[in-house]
Design an enzyme around this catalytic site. Structure first.
Site, short mmCIF file in Angstrom:
data_model
loop_
_atom_site.label_atom_id
_atom_site.label_comp_id
_atom_site.label_asym_id
_atom_site.label_seq_id
_atom_site.Cartn_x
_atom_site.Cartn_y
_atom_site.Cartn_z
CG LEU A 43 -1.92 -1.15 1.29
CD1 LEU A 43 -2.65 -1.14 2.62
CD2 LEU A 43 -2.91 -1.08 0.13
CB SER A 44 0.28 4.84 -0.54
OG SER A 44 -0.71 5.01 0.46
CD GLU A 45 3.22 6.54 2.99
OE1 GLU A 45 4.31 7.05 2.71
OE2 GLU A 45 2.19 6.74 2.35
CB THR A 46 3.07 -0.52 5.96
OG1 THR A 46 2.44 -1.12 4.82
CG2 THR A 46 2.85 -1.41 7.16
#
Length: 278
Positions: A43-46
């Protein structure tokens, strides 16, 4: 290890911006493992958070990874993390995070005991804005009429590009390969809302191909730059932004000098177990 996927800046599943959230019991594992998990989640951020000893300036240490790199600041994954902490009963009231960009706070409007998906307000540093000339390569990559370009502060590192109108933002199809070599962290395009009666004052989209994210649905950190940009133009400190292409989300912003308050909802969509331990 429990891993959640949370949709941020939305009150319903499959909207807004999804983030992975992993709450740790002890010290952060090696960076290589954190990066591998973020790449696997894809995902775009974890977000990775661990509790800190009581009595300090913060309650949790917080880090964010894209599929390819660690970043200094992330709004939607902070919102997602605060949502998980609050709805898990691990904190009530104000939650303080220690991150690369300094101390950030988040506070749920409802008690965690209710089990509801709360509205959460975050306190972030306001980005500085420096007017710059439009790079011909960026202009070519966007292929749209550009009204102004601003560079943002170091923890964000985006170019903020004002386009002619909402339609231009919605219909934009940038050359991502070209953007990859000419932006800093990424490019945020924005324009005033065509019809503010629809519930938002400005629109934006965010492109971060250099960090493995072609388009980020809702970028909370970018709104620390969008807030002062549009507050100066619209003459109001409290505004609502709509961001996204295929997925969209709403971010309520309130400019408070050198701090920007970001408010949104979050909903947990997946709650599972990470089996690959460090």
């Amino acid at each position: 290890m429990r891993l959640r996927i949370v949709d941020a800046f939305t009150d319903r599943p499959f909207r807004g911006n999804p983030a992975g959230v992993l709450l740790l019991d002890g010290e952060f594992p090696p960076d290589t493992w954190l990066q591998q998990v973020a790449a696997e989640v894809n995902l775009s951020e974890t977000a990775f958070a661990r509790p800190l000893p009581p009595g300090g300036d913060a309650d949790w240490a917080l880090r964010w990874f894209t599929p390819t790199a660690e970043v200094d600041m992330c709004g939607h994954a902070t919102l997602a993390t605060a949502h998980v902490i609050a709805t898990s009963g691990l904190a009530t009231g104000l939650i303080r995070f220690s991150a690369r960009c300094g101390i950030l706070t988040a506070e749920a409007a409802e008690s965690a005991e209710s089990g509801a998906d709360s509205t959460i307000t975050m306190d972030f540093p306001t980005s500085s804005l420096t007017a710059v000339e439009a790079d011909p390569a960026v202009r070519g990559a966007l292929g749209a009429e550009i009204r102004s370009v601003h560079d943002t502060s170091e923890h964000i590192g985006d170019l903020l590009v004002e386009l002619a109108d909402e339609r231009a933002v919605r219909e934009l199809t940038p050359d991502l390969a070209a953007l990859r070599g000419h932006a800093r962290r990424g490019v945020i395009v924005t324009a005033a809302a065509e019809d503010p009666s629809r519930g938002y004052d400005f629109v934006s989209r965010g492109f971060f191909p250099a960090f493995g994210i072609d388009e980020d649905p809702v970028t909370g950190s970018a709104h620390t730059a969008l807030a002062p940009f549009w507050a100066a133009r619209l003459g109001r400190a409290s505004l609502v932004g709509l961001q996204g292409g295929a997925r969209t989300g709403l971010v309520a912003v309130r400019l408070a000098g050198d701090r920007t308050l970001l408010t949104g909802n979050a909903v947990t969509v997946i709650d599972g177990e990470l089996l690959a331990r460090p």
